[in-house]
Design an enzyme around this catalytic site. Structure first.
Site, PDB file in Angstrom:
ATOM      1  N   LYS A  56     -55.323 -80.476  -6.719  1.00  0.00           N
ATOM      2  CA  LYS A  56     -56.405 -79.947  -6.318  1.00  0.00           C
ATOM      3  C   LYS A  56     -57.093 -80.935  -5.399  1.00  0.00           C
ATOM      4  O   LYS A  56     -57.625 -81.006  -3.983  1.00  0.00           O
ATOM      5  CB  LYS A  56     -57.405 -79.185  -6.977  1.00  0.00           C
ATOM      6  CG  LYS A  56     -58.666 -78.491  -6.334  1.00  0.00           C
ATOM      7  CD  LYS A  56     -59.278 -77.392  -7.175  1.00  0.00           C
ATOM      8  CE  LYS A  56     -59.986 -78.057  -8.298  1.00  0.00           C
ATOM      9  NZ  LYS A  56     -61.308 -78.611  -8.106  1.00  0.00           N
ATOM     10  N   SER A  57     -57.496 -82.258  -5.965  1.00  0.00           N
ATOM     11  CA  SER A  57     -58.147 -83.242  -5.197  1.00  0.00           C
ATOM     12  C   SER A  57     -57.338 -83.678  -4.086  1.00  0.00           C
ATOM     13  O   SER A  57     -58.158 -84.056  -3.138  1.00  0.00           O
ATOM     14  CB  SER A  57     -58.386 -84.487  -6.171  1.00  0.00           C
ATOM     15  OG  SER A  57     -59.228 -83.998  -7.368  1.00  0.00           O
ATOM     16  N   ARG A  75     -75.540 -75.551  -7.457  1.00  0.00           N
ATOM     17  CA  ARG A  75     -75.013 -76.978  -8.115  1.00  0.00           C
ATOM     18  C   ARG A  75     -75.779 -77.806  -6.933  1.00  0.00           C
ATOM     19  O   ARG A  75     -76.165 -77.587  -5.930  1.00  0.00           O
ATOM     20  CB  ARG A  75     -73.518 -77.084  -7.871  1.00  0.00           C
ATOM     21  CG  ARG A  75     -72.839 -76.049  -8.699  1.00  0.00           C
ATOM     22  CD  ARG A  75     -71.321 -76.382  -8.719  1.00  0.00           C
ATOM     23  NE  ARG A  75     -70.840 -77.809  -9.118  1.00  0.00           N
ATOM     24  CZ  ARG A  75     -69.756 -77.930  -9.192  1.00  0.00           C
ATOM     25  NH1 ARG A  75     -68.649 -77.076  -8.459  1.00  0.00           N
ATOM     26  NH2 ARG A  75     -69.418 -79.356  -9.618  1.00  0.00           N
ATOM     27  N   SER A  88     -69.221 -90.386  -9.888  1.00  0.00           N
ATOM     28  CA  SER A  88     -68.756 -89.045  -9.380  1.00  0.00           C
ATOM     29  C   SER A  88     -67.945 -89.530  -8.278  1.00  0.00           C
ATOM     30  O   SER A  88     -68.218 -90.199  -7.392  1.00  0.00           O
ATOM     31  CB  SER A  88     -70.057 -88.353  -8.842  1.00  0.00           C
ATOM     32  OG  SER A  88     -69.481 -87.401  -7.851  1.00  0.00           O
ATOM     33  N   GLN A  97     -66.719 -87.448  -6.132  1.00  0.00           N
ATOM     34  CA  GLN A  97     -67.024 -86.521  -4.935  1.00  0.00           C
ATOM     35  C   GLN A  97     -68.109 -87.365  -4.114  1.00  0.00           C
ATOM     36  O   GLN A  97     -68.143 -87.520  -2.918  1.00  0.00           O
ATOM     37  CB  GLN A  97     -67.726 -85.394  -5.455  1.00  0.00           C
ATOM     38  CG  GLN A  97     -66.634 -84.456  -5.969  1.00  0.00           C
ATOM     39  CD  GLN A  97     -67.135 -83.007  -6.493  1.00  0.00           C
ATOM     40  OE1 GLN A  97     -68.417 -82.827  -6.582  1.00  0.00           O
ATOM     41  NE2 GLN A  97     -66.292 -82.207  -7.050  1.00  0.00           N
ATOM     42  N   ASP A 104     -62.885 -83.025 -15.895  1.00  0.00           N
ATOM     43  CA  ASP A 104     -62.401 -81.544 -15.762  1.00  0.00           C
ATOM     44  C   ASP A 104     -61.834 -81.126 -17.151  1.00  0.00           C
ATOM     45  O   ASP A 104     -61.546 -79.755 -17.350  1.00  0.00           O
ATOM     46  CB  ASP A 104     -61.518 -81.212 -14.590  1.00  0.00           C
ATOM     47  CG  ASP A 104     -62.272 -81.626 -13.442  1.00  0.00           C
ATOM     48  OD1 ASP A 104     -63.542 -81.513 -13.316  1.00  0.00           O
ATOM     49  OD2 ASP A 104     -61.638 -81.752 -12.436  1.00  0.00           O
ATOM     50  N   LYS A 142     -71.079 -78.627 -13.405  1.00  0.00           N
ATOM     51  CA  LYS A 142     -69.947 -78.158 -12.944  1.00  0.00           C
ATOM     52  C   LYS A 142     -70.118 -76.850 -12.408  1.00  0.00           C
ATOM     53  O   LYS A 142     -70.944 -76.375 -12.307  1.00  0.00           O
ATOM     54  CB  LYS A 142     -68.886 -78.639 -14.027  1.00  0.00           C
ATOM     55  CG  LYS A 142     -68.523 -79.949 -14.343  1.00  0.00           C
ATOM     56  CD  LYS A 142     -68.036 -80.485 -13.250  1.00  0.00           C
ATOM     57  CE  LYS A 142     -67.591 -82.124 -13.560  1.00  0.00           C
ATOM     58  NZ  LYS A 142     -67.468 -82.900 -12.296  1.00  0.00           N
TER      59      LYS A 142
HETATM   60  C1  S3P Z   1     -63.153 -84.228  -8.035  1.00  0.00           C
HETATM   61  C2  S3P Z   1     -64.157 -85.098  -8.762  1.00  0.00           C
HETATM   62  C3  S3P Z   1     -64.737 -84.548 -10.048  1.00  0.00           C
HETATM   63  C4  S3P Z   1     -64.095 -83.364 -10.644  1.00  0.00           C
HETATM   64  C5  S3P Z   1     -63.497 -82.391  -9.373  1.00  0.00           C
HETATM   65  C6  S3P Z   1     -62.787 -83.025  -8.554  1.00  0.00           C
HETATM   66  C7  S3P Z   1     -62.685 -84.646  -6.709  1.00  0.00           C
HETATM   67  O1  S3P Z   1     -66.262 -84.305  -9.631  1.00  0.00           O
HETATM   68  O2  S3P Z   1     -65.003 -82.633 -11.412  1.00  0.00           O
HETATM   69  O3  S3P Z   1     -63.199 -81.265 -10.200  1.00  0.00           O
HETATM   70  O4  S3P Z   1     -61.799 -84.199  -6.218  1.00  0.00           O
HETATM   71  O5  S3P Z   1     -63.252 -85.765  -6.413  1.00  0.00           O
HETATM   72  P1  S3P Z   1     -67.168 -85.124  -9.603  1.00  0.00           P
HETATM   73  O6  S3P Z   1     -66.950 -86.365  -8.746  1.00  0.00           O
HETATM   74  O7  S3P Z   1     -68.574 -84.531  -9.449  1.00  0.00           O
HETATM   75  O8  S3P Z   1     -67.438 -85.733 -11.233  1.00  0.00           O
END
Ligand code: S3P
Length: 472
Positions: free
Chosen positions: A29-30, A130, A177, A179, A345, A372
């Protein structure tokens, strides 16, 4: 088939036969989100193979299309994206709907800040609760302006007005994080000079790896001595170690070909189902191994899980393996807080393994689970209690008394509440395969956000669920 707007309950019953067989894991997914976004910011046409066609990723693809990139589905999981170059995204005509996806909205806000764009962004009920402040704060420093229209400041819906030209920043992440890190780096693509992000604890590095693949000028330097992992090995695998990432903006990205490796976070569900199934032997093909996402593997091994990685190879700059998994007697463990970013996750499914293990499992450093797709700490604790497992929920930790075998399961007809959270839904369905009484979840719809063929692949291994969910 029921309407997509209506909750779709599902239930799981104790499996009668050991699981057997092999499956191919869907794309990560990422990496799939990043494939759409980086291709949209590149010059030329990129080809993506093995893209995860889950609701979350498709929403990101639609957002890129709405901002001028051309996205074309060539066949199952294969897409072509013609980008607009760094700084080239244009304002969409309608609000961008990110559905359930925190990664989609947070990374896209970064990408938009590096382009002269105005856009209204919306999401579902879960996403609208969120926190967005963790990305809008640094993006504001880079020149973006935000208007919040939601229930509270820092929540969706929001309107972003990007600057004509973003400013580079030197930012120390207040939370571990990926993200937030990725959001700033994507905004930095459109800023002159060097944008720097320092993380005190390293997180998944897919954005850095993929930016390099697209030809960005980026470097990543280990920073600090790291936080000891509780076992006296602060150096090992970089656990708990920080990094400083530097990106020089306004450098062209060039279209490329991406082979998306399989998602280790999705593999976690059949993996734990296999470990909990007496006499099982299953093979999970195409699982990415990223050092910053390997916490679950380490924990399950420590718990006595019989897992082997074979057939190592490479895809999209990442290592990929196949897992051979055998039914195992698991024991409880202590998981230190430094481990959390490496398995952020995977706590819901680890908690299910812990519930069936012998002895106590203590999970630490779980504060981030509260923000989350749901408050996962509370959702895990409430669900396990309902299934007859003894649990103590702290502010940021969880103690689970393992049952040393199947958990009791539900005592009445009250289902486990999943709070629009795909990973809570899949975790409790997997637990139901190892429960004396059936386990029902209130809603299976969100599983399609990250693992659209979950039901089909689990059935291949012999794990049948009873559901009215259209994807089953
Ligand atoms: C992700 C980072 C994680 C993870 C999410 C996917 C990403 O979140 O929980 O499912 O693809 O960068 P955080 O960066 O908020 O921890």
């Amino acid at each position: 088939m029921k309407n997509k707007e209506t909750p779709q309950p599902a239930h799981a019953e104790r499996a009668t036969k050991p699981f057997r067989g092999e499956i191919q894991l869907p794309g990560d997914k990422s990496i799939s989100h990043r494939s759409f976004i980086l291709s949209a910011l590149a010059v030329g046409t990129s080809r993506i193979h093995g893209l995860l066609e889950g609701d979350d990723v498709l929403a990101t693809g639609r957002a890129m299309q709405a901002m001028g990139a051309q996205t074309t589905r060539l066949s199952d999981n294969t897409w072509e994206v013609t980008g607009r170059g760094v700084g080239g995204l244009i304002s969409p005509d309608a609000p961008l709907d990110f559905g359930n996806s925190g990664t989609g909205i947070r990374l896209t806000l970064g990408a938009m800040t590096g382009c002269p764009v105005t856009a209204r962004c919306i999401g579902d009920e879960s996403l609208s609760r969120r926190p967005m402040g963790r990305v809008t704060d640094p993006l504001t420093q880079m020149g973006a302006m935000f208007e919040f229209h939601g229930a509270a400041d820092g929540q969706l819906p929001l309107t972003l007005t990007s600057p004509q030209r973003a400013l580079p920043i030197d930012y120390v992440l207040p939370v571990a994080s990926a993200q937030v890190k990725s959001c700033i780096l994507l905004a930095g693509l459109g800023a002159p000079g060097v944008t720097a992000v320092t993380e005190k604890q390293s997180t998944r590095d897919h954005t850095e790896n993929m930016l390099a693949l697209f030809g960005a000028d980026i470097s990543s330097i280990p920073d600090g001595k790291g936080i000891p992992d509780g076992k006296g090995t602060p150096e090992g695998k970089g656990l708990g170690k920080g990094r400083r990432i530097e990106l020089t903006g306004e450098t062209e990205l060039k279209a490329t070909t991406i082979n998306v490796p399989g998602d280790p976070s999705s593999a976690a569900f059949p993996l734990v189902a296999g470990l909990l199934s007496d006499g099982a032997e299953i093979r999970l093909n195409n699982v990415m191994v990223n050092p910053y996402r390997s916490g679950l593997w380490d924990c399950l091994k420590e718990m006595g899980g019989k897992i082997e990685a074979v057939n190592a190879r490479e895809a999209a700059g990442e290592q990929v393996v196949d897992y051979i998994v055998k039914g195992s007697d698991l024991v409880g463990i202590d998981v230190p807080p430094e481990k959390a970013p490496d398995m952020i996750d995977e706590f819901p499914i680890l908690a299910m393994a812990a519930a069936c293990a012998r002895g106590t499992t203590h999970l630490h450093g779980l504060a981030e689970l509260r923000v989350k797709e749901s408050d996962r700490l509370a959702a895990i604790a409430d669900g396990l209690k309902l299934c007859g497992v003894s649990v103590t929920e702290g502010e940021d930790d969880l103690v689970i008394e393992g049952c040393g075998g199947p958990v009791p399961g539900l005592m009445n007809n009250e289902p486990v509440t999943t709070h629009l959270d795909h990973r809570i839904a899949m975790s409790f369905l997997v637990l139901g395969l190892n429960a004396e009484n059936r386990i029902t979840i209130d809603d299976a719809r969100m599983i399609a956000t990250s693992f659209p063929n979950f039901f089909e692949l689990m059935a291949t291994l012999g794990a049948e669920f009873n559901t009215t969910h259209p994807g089953a």
